[in-house]
Design an enzyme around this catalytic site. Structure first.
Site, PDB file in Angstrom:
ATOM      1  N   SER A 153     -25.406 -19.775  78.243  1.00 24.97           N
ATOM      2  CA  SER A 153     -25.685 -20.115  79.352  1.00 24.97           C
ATOM      3  C   SER A 153     -26.486 -21.613  79.076  1.00 24.97           C
ATOM      4  O   SER A 153     -27.029 -21.375  78.032  1.00 24.97           O
ATOM      5  CB  SER A 153     -26.438 -19.443  80.339  1.00 24.97           C
ATOM      6  OG  SER A 153     -27.322 -20.020  81.304  1.00 24.97           O
ATOM      7  N   TYR A 166     -32.807 -12.872  82.007  1.00 28.79           N
ATOM      8  CA  TYR A 166     -31.346 -13.520  81.812  1.00 28.79           C
ATOM      9  C   TYR A 166     -31.436 -14.729  80.644  1.00 28.79           C
ATOM     10  O   TYR A 166     -30.697 -14.624  79.696  1.00 28.79           O
ATOM     11  CB  TYR A 166     -30.832 -14.093  83.093  1.00 28.79           C
ATOM     12  CG  TYR A 166     -29.843 -14.737  83.350  1.00 28.79           C
ATOM     13  CD1 TYR A 166     -28.521 -14.249  83.242  1.00 28.79           C
ATOM     14  CD2 TYR A 166     -29.497 -16.020  82.873  1.00 28.79           C
ATOM     15  CE1 TYR A 166     -27.203 -14.641  83.387  1.00 28.79           C
ATOM     16  CE2 TYR A 166     -28.064 -16.734  82.947  1.00 28.79           C
ATOM     17  CZ  TYR A 166     -27.034 -16.042  83.152  1.00 28.79           C
ATOM     18  OH  TYR A 166     -26.020 -16.671  83.006  1.00 28.79           O
TER      19      TYR A 166
HETATM   20  P1  NAP Z   1     -19.723 -12.370  88.031  1.00 22.25           P
HETATM   21  O1  NAP Z   1     -18.639 -12.946  88.841  1.00 22.25           O
HETATM   22  O2  NAP Z   1     -20.903 -11.767  88.606  1.00 22.25           O
HETATM   23  O3  NAP Z   1     -18.887 -11.270  87.041  1.00 22.25           O
HETATM   24  C1  NAP Z   1     -19.626 -10.559  86.151  1.00 22.25           C
HETATM   25  C2  NAP Z   1     -18.732  -9.479  85.555  1.00 22.25           C
HETATM   26  O4  NAP Z   1     -19.516  -8.623  84.791  1.00 22.25           O
HETATM   27  C3  NAP Z   1     -17.996  -8.627  86.766  1.00 22.25           C
HETATM   28  O5  NAP Z   1     -16.842  -8.263  85.823  1.00 22.25           O
HETATM   29  C4  NAP Z   1     -19.296  -7.440  86.485  1.00 22.25           C
HETATM   30  O6  NAP Z   1     -18.355  -6.309  87.029  1.00 22.25           O
HETATM   31  C5  NAP Z   1     -19.428  -7.492  85.027  1.00 22.25           C
HETATM   32  N1  NAP Z   1     -20.495  -6.472  84.940  1.00 22.25           N
HETATM   33  C6  NAP Z   1     -21.859  -6.567  85.319  1.00 22.25           C
HETATM   34  N2  NAP Z   1     -22.581  -5.832  85.124  1.00 22.25           N
HETATM   35  C7  NAP Z   1     -21.866  -4.590  84.347  1.00 22.25           C
HETATM   36  C8  NAP Z   1     -22.092  -3.525  83.840  1.00 22.25           C
HETATM   37  N3  NAP Z   1     -23.403  -2.857  83.894  1.00 22.25           N
HETATM   38  N4  NAP Z   1     -21.005  -2.865  83.139  1.00 22.25           N
HETATM   39  C9  NAP Z   1     -19.696  -3.413  82.984  1.00 22.25           C
HETATM   40  N5  NAP Z   1     -19.487  -4.672  83.443  1.00 22.25           N
HETATM   41  C10 NAP Z   1     -20.498  -5.171  84.300  1.00 22.25           C
HETATM   42  O7  NAP Z   1     -20.241 -13.513  86.786  1.00 22.25           O
HETATM   43  P2  NAP Z   1     -19.649 -14.661  86.307  1.00 22.25           P
HETATM   44  O8  NAP Z   1     -20.065 -15.872  87.056  1.00 22.25           O
HETATM   45  O9  NAP Z   1     -18.072 -14.623  86.347  1.00 22.25           O
HETATM   46  O10 NAP Z   1     -20.466 -14.685  84.792  1.00 22.25           O
HETATM   47  C11 NAP Z   1     -19.526 -14.498  83.644  1.00 22.25           C
HETATM   48  C12 NAP Z   1     -20.500 -14.740  82.557  1.00 22.25           C
HETATM   49  O11 NAP Z   1     -20.662 -16.281  82.393  1.00 22.25           O
HETATM   50  C13 NAP Z   1     -21.682 -14.039  82.386  1.00 22.25           C
HETATM   51  O12 NAP Z   1     -22.187 -13.611  81.086  1.00 22.25           O
HETATM   52  C14 NAP Z   1     -22.716 -15.142  82.898  1.00 22.25           C
HETATM   53  O13 NAP Z   1     -23.883 -14.944  82.475  1.00 22.25           O
HETATM   54  C15 NAP Z   1     -21.942 -16.248  82.422  1.00 22.25           C
HETATM   55  N6  NAP Z   1     -22.558 -17.527  83.052  1.00 22.25           N
HETATM   56  C16 NAP Z   1     -21.917 -17.778  84.203  1.00 22.25           C
HETATM   57  C17 NAP Z   1     -22.263 -19.081  84.804  1.00 22.25           C
HETATM   58  C18 NAP Z   1     -21.860 -19.321  86.268  1.00 22.25           C
HETATM   59  O14 NAP Z   1     -22.139 -20.463  86.771  1.00 22.25           O
HETATM   60  N7  NAP Z   1     -21.058 -18.396  87.148  1.00 22.25           N
HETATM   61  C19 NAP Z   1     -22.969 -19.991  84.148  1.00 22.25           C
HETATM   62  C20 NAP Z   1     -23.465 -19.696  82.940  1.00 22.25           C
HETATM   63  C21 NAP Z   1     -23.156 -18.419  82.215  1.00 22.25           C
HETATM   64  P3  NAP Z   1     -18.272  -5.706  88.540  1.00 22.25           P
HETATM   65  O15 NAP Z   1     -17.034  -6.349  89.058  1.00 22.25           O
HETATM   66  O16 NAP Z   1     -18.072  -4.217  88.664  1.00 22.25           O
HETATM   67  O17 NAP Z   1     -19.702  -6.258  89.148  1.00 22.25           O
END
Ligand code: NAP
Length: 250
Positions: A153, A166
């Site tokens: 991130s 985070y």
């Molecule tokens: P998201 O939509 O919240 O999806 C997160 C995923 O992680 C979901 O599939 C969730 O499962 C799973 N997860 C969460 N807790 C878990 C646990 N305890 N055990 C197993 N699985 C778990 O997030 P996203 O935005 O797609 O983010 C994906 C990655 O990109 C993350 O590492 C995040 O830090 C990074 N990121 C995102 C952004 C952004 O702007 N979106 C920016 C920078 C970095 P459930 O469906 O069961 O909740």
């Protein structure tokens, strides 16, 4: 971008595990990999949500995926070993590992950050990807050119107020990805890199920025070029890098 077309099939006959495949960026990556020929192991904690990704992939005539549920907040090293044994029996090899699952935790000053939330975020975002990579390394080493991709991130490169555990977890991810890459560089065919997705239209982004208009950020499907590139042979030789998905072009 031509490499995203499913008729090129750059991931044909590959087996790729995606964590957090049930939603957001992981869901889009799993579908992208399947559309490009890979058998995808969909990993998350909600079987119902993973089932719907499975249905979408099979509806689009992608290779039949596998589903494995695991909660990274509670998973033990023994469960990671069991996972490795199961995958060894089912597939015998792992060509790609996308460590994408993550949680946001509290958006608070460190002085007010709870110990419980701190432990959970470090467990899910940092400890789980380490244990998973360690357990699956022997299977990755069975592949000709395996690719491991960690997820960072912007706050994993520069600390920012109120991002607490985070941010710390993502600094840790940048670090362990570099360590794995350096340790494996001369002794294996496994390459290890990190993606910073950038602001992306997901539930996590909406939680972090509730007042923001989601439309201003790209959808997960719009940032898949780098996710695909790092899993395909086109990225052979790229190791130990931290790259931005948003705006990535070959
Ligand atoms: P998201 O939509 O919240 O999806 C997160 C995923 O992680 C979901 O599939 C969730 O499962 C799973 N997860 C969460 N807790 C878990 C646990 N305890 N055990 C197993 N699985 C778990 O997030 P996203 O935005 O797609 O983010 C994906 C990655 O990109 C993350 O590492 C995040 O830090 C990074 N990121 C995102 C952004 C952004 O702007 N979106 C920016 C920078 C970095 P459930 O469906 O069961 O909740």
């Amino acid at each position: 971008m031509s490499s995203l077309k499913s008729d090129n099939k750059p991931l044909q006959n590959r087996t790729i595990l995606v964590t957090g495949a049930s939603d957001g960026i992981g869901r889009a990556a799993a579908k992208c990999y399947a559309a490009n020929g890979a058998t995808v192991i969909l990993m998350g904690r909600s079987e119902d949500k993973l089932d719907s990704v499975y249905d979408e992939i099979t509806h689009d005539k992608g290779p039949t995926p596998a589903i494995i549920t695991l909660d990274f907040n509670t998973a033990t090293p023994e469960e990671y070993s069991e996972l490795a044994n199961t995958l060894d029996q089912e597939f015998g090899v792992l060509d790609g590992l996308l460590l994408n699952a993550g949680i946001l935790g509290e958006r608070k000053p460190l002085a007010q950050y709870s110990a419980t939330a701190w432990q959970q975020v470090i467990q899910v975002n940092l400890t789980a990807p380490f244990l998973m990579t360690k357990a699956l390394l022997p299977l990755l080493e069975q592949a000709d050119n395996a690719s491991v991709v960690f997820t960072s991130s912007g706050v994993g490169r520069k600390g920012k107020a109120y991002w607490g555990a985070y941010s710390a977890s993502k600094f840790g991810i940048e670090g362990i990805a570099q360590i794995w890459a350096d340790e494996l560089a001369n002794i294996s065919n496994v390459r290890v890199n990190t993606i910073n997705p950038g602001a992306t239209r997901t539930n996590m982004r909406a939680s972090a920025y509730p007042a923001e208009n989601p439309e201003q950020n790209p959808k997960p499907e719009d940032i898949m070029a780098l996710y695909l590139h790092l899993m395909s042979d086109a990225s052979m030789g790229i190791n130990g890098q931290s790259l931005d998905a948003n705006g990535f072009k070959l």
